[in-house]
Design an enzyme around this catalytic site. Structure first.
Site, PDB file in Angstrom:
ATOM      1  N   ASP A 131      -8.193  -1.362   9.161  1.00 24.65           N
ATOM      2  CA  ASP A 131      -8.796  -0.387  10.060  1.00 24.65           C
ATOM      3  C   ASP A 131      -8.914  -0.992  11.450  1.00 24.65           C
ATOM      4  O   ASP A 131      -9.225  -2.173  11.601  1.00 24.65           O
ATOM      5  CB  ASP A 131     -10.204   0.016   9.598  1.00 24.65           C
ATOM      6  CG  ASP A 131     -10.201   0.864   8.340  1.00 24.65           C
ATOM      7  OD1 ASP A 131      -9.273   1.680   8.194  1.00 24.65           O
ATOM      8  OD2 ASP A 131     -11.121   0.721   7.527  1.00 24.65           O
ATOM      9  N   ARG A 181      -6.887   0.044  -3.169  1.00 24.71           N
ATOM     10  CA  ARG A 181      -5.677  -0.189  -2.397  1.00 24.71           C
ATOM     11  C   ARG A 181      -5.383  -1.674  -2.348  1.00 24.71           C
ATOM     12  O   ARG A 181      -6.303  -2.490  -2.374  1.00 24.71           O
ATOM     13  CB  ARG A 181      -5.850   0.324  -0.962  1.00 24.71           C
ATOM     14  CG  ARG A 181      -6.205   1.781  -0.919  1.00 24.71           C
ATOM     15  CD  ARG A 181      -6.527   2.198   0.510  1.00 24.71           C
ATOM     16  NE  ARG A 181      -7.144   3.513   0.442  1.00 24.71           N
ATOM     17  CZ  ARG A 181      -8.252   3.847   1.055  1.00 24.71           C
ATOM     18  NH1 ARG A 181      -8.881   2.971   1.796  1.00 24.71           N
ATOM     19  NH2 ARG A 181      -8.740   5.054   0.949  1.00 24.71           N
ATOM     20  N   ASP A 225      -6.180  -2.520   3.146  1.00 26.23           N
ATOM     21  CA  ASP A 225      -6.630  -1.419   3.999  1.00 26.23           C
ATOM     22  C   ASP A 225      -7.044  -2.001   5.337  1.00 26.23           C
ATOM     23  O   ASP A 225      -8.057  -2.688   5.434  1.00 26.23           O
ATOM     24  CB  ASP A 225      -7.805  -0.690   3.344  1.00 26.23           C
ATOM     25  CG  ASP A 225      -8.290   0.500   4.156  1.00 26.23           C
ATOM     26  OD1 ASP A 225      -7.472   1.106   4.881  1.00 26.23           O
ATOM     27  OD2 ASP A 225      -9.481   0.823   4.073  1.00 26.23           O
ATOM     28  N   ARG A 281       0.847  -1.189   0.000  1.00 24.15           N
ATOM     29  CA  ARG A 281       0.000   0.000   0.000  1.00 24.15           C
ATOM     30  C   ARG A 281       0.888   1.246   0.000  1.00 24.15           C
ATOM     31  O   ARG A 281       1.739   1.403   0.862  1.00 24.15           O
ATOM     32  CB  ARG A 281      -0.905   0.024   1.225  1.00 24.15           C
ATOM     33  CG  ARG A 281      -1.780   1.268   1.252  1.00 24.15           C
ATOM     34  CD  ARG A 281      -2.729   1.266   2.420  1.00 24.15           C
ATOM     35  NE  ARG A 281      -3.455   2.526   2.457  1.00 24.15           N
ATOM     36  CZ  ARG A 281      -4.557   2.724   3.126  1.00 24.15           C
ATOM     37  NH1 ARG A 281      -5.071   1.731   3.824  1.00 24.15           N
ATOM     38  NH2 ARG A 281      -5.162   3.879   3.119  1.00 24.15           N
TER      39      ARG A 281
END
Length: 95
Positions: free
Chosen positions: A31, A26, A29, A16
């Site tokens: 989170d 991407r 990702d 990334r």
């Protein structure tokens, strides 16, 4: 913040780019959705994730493992039911 730094290093290791546009494709990702009962409000990190209750692709799998988890005063199961009633899409059409 240490966990955030670790996830960002992992994202970079997996390809990334550090600079990217908003809502651009991407490689990966990651989170941080929640961290126990912790709440964090800093310029770099907000916990619980501020939009997690609006995303079926987050709520659906989370409901399978933590339906009783309370975020924003409601259980994950309740958030998912509410989003199903409003016919929230699994992903945005432009992704």
């Amino acid at each position: 913040l240490e966990l955030l730094q670790w996830t960002q290093r992992l994202e970079q290791t997996l390809g990334r780019p550090t600079e990217h546009g908003h809502h651009t494709p991407r490689t990966i990702d990651l989170d941080i959705l929640y961290f126990g009962d912790e709440t964090v409000h800093s310029p770099h990190l907000i916990i619980p994730h501020p939009r997690m209750t609006q995303r079926r692709f987050v709520l659906q799998p989370l409901n399978e493992i933590r339906a009783e988890l309370v975020i924003e005063g409601r259980t994950i199961a309740t958030h998912l039911q509410k989003n199903n009633e409003t016919d929230l899409q699994l992903v945005h059409a432009h992704w």
